[in-house]
Design an enzyme around this catalytic site. Structure first.
Site: not given
Ligand code: GDP
Length: 330
Positions: A130, A132, A154
């Site tokens: 991701s 992220e 996360y």
């Protein structure tokens, strides 16, 4: 016929990938969590197809923290390709449940890698990573060389998983790839993600079923792509002669406000008349402006991101309108 195993097959990406692989002639196995109310609506059509379900599409129950079961499923199905899409995928929720986020997203990936490492016939592994992982990068757009500096539970869990995939590729010669995906949306997107929350609200408000929409920060910007397009590139990654990591994004960003305009204008409304800010949706830390540079995927995988964000928002609103009209008339 090639055999694939998909973890997270009932999710947005899992369901599109399942359809794609079936259309390419694969036998598809899916790993699903054993919960009392497993949501399978995204795969309903396939489950009801007698030519497909239990013939070319099979489900297996197993949680990502249940190593013995996962090992058994891998041994039994002997997949050529393993698409690891499962995990706690909600960034906001990861602040509430950081430990289980790490259990499933970080440790779950390591457990799979450990099983693969010991297999005689190792499957090729695709791990969905991701944007992220980049957290608050000091340059935009980000590419495969951008340092990982996550700022959410996360993001930290995904960074662990992403780097473990790299370690198993380098140290143990596993064919393991990371698809570092930016946000990708569709009419099948979970209802708590901001895009789907907005398109459902635009549809419901225009039909007189809802009066306001509560949101958090509106200034964040995201690189929103098309989920169906992204599963195609995941498949391409596993067809390459060499395993590698790729950033999968569109290279364009929009703010939450812009996405609101796309969705509400489509039903002839002004979002400013309906949106209220609720502090509970504002995150303790958030990534502000994420933009993926897909140059490597374009060059090596011959992939071109499709569509634009306005069209994507409109498609999602149209889907939600149709579903709500059907529900209303029943
Ligand atoms: P994420 O990028 O994976 O976290 O995807 P989301 O769709 O959950 O969130 C995208 C952005 O929308 C983040 O910056 C959120 O802080 C922001 N946002 C603003 N209001 C909301 C809301 O009500 N729900 C969610 N999920 N996100 C919101």
């Amino acid at each position: 016929m090639p055999v694939a195993l998909i973890t997270g097959i009932t999710g947005q990406d899992g369901s599109y990938l399942c359809e794609l692989l079936l259309s390419k002639g694969y036998t598809v196995h899916g790993l699903v969590r054993r919960t009392s109310n497993t949501v399978r609506s995204r795969l309903d059509r396939l489950f009801n197809d007698k030519e497909i379900y239990d013939k070319r599409l099979f489900l297996h129950y197993g949680d990502l923290d249940d190593v013995t079961t996962i090992r058994r499923v891998l041994m039994k199905t002997q997949p050529d390709e393993l698409y690891h899409l499962a995990g706690q995928s909600h960034v906001g929720l990861s602040f509430e449940i950081p430990e289980s986020t790490c259990q499933f997203t970080a440790m779950g990936t390591l457990r799979l890698l450990e099983i693969i490492r010991d297999m005689e016939k190792r499957p090729r592994l695709l791990h969905i990573s991701s944007s992220e992982v980049f957290g608050r990068p000091d340059h935009s757009p980000q590419n495969e060389l951008t340092p990982m500096r996550p700022v959410t539970p996360y993001g930290v869990a995904k960074t662990f998983a992403t780097q473990m995939v790299q370690v198993y590729r380098d140290a143990f010669d596993c064919f393991a790839c990371n698809a570092i995906c930016y946000n990708h949306e569709s009419p099948r997107r979970g209802e708590s993600f901001v895009t789907r929350k907005i398109t459902r609200a635009a549809a419901a408000i225009s039909l007189g079923l809802q009066s306001t929409l509560s949101l958090g920060a509106l200034d964040a910007r995201r690189d929103w792509g098309d989920a169906q397009d992204y599963v195609e590139v995941m498949w391409r990654m596993l067809q390459q002669p060499v395993a590698d990591d790729y950033v999968i994004g569109t290279g364009q960003t929009h703010s939450i406000e812009e996405f609101l305009s796309f969705a509400f204008e489509h039903v002839g409304l002004n979002w400013r008349d309906y949106v209220v800010i609720d502090a509970k949706f504002i995150r303790p830390t958030d990534v502000a402006d994420m933009c993926g540079d897909p140059s490597k995927a374009k060059r090596v995988l011959e992939w071109q991101p499709k569509g634009d964000c306005r069209q994507l928002a409109e498609r999602m609103v149209d889907h939600d309108l149709a579903a709500m009209r059907t529900q209303k008339s029943n």
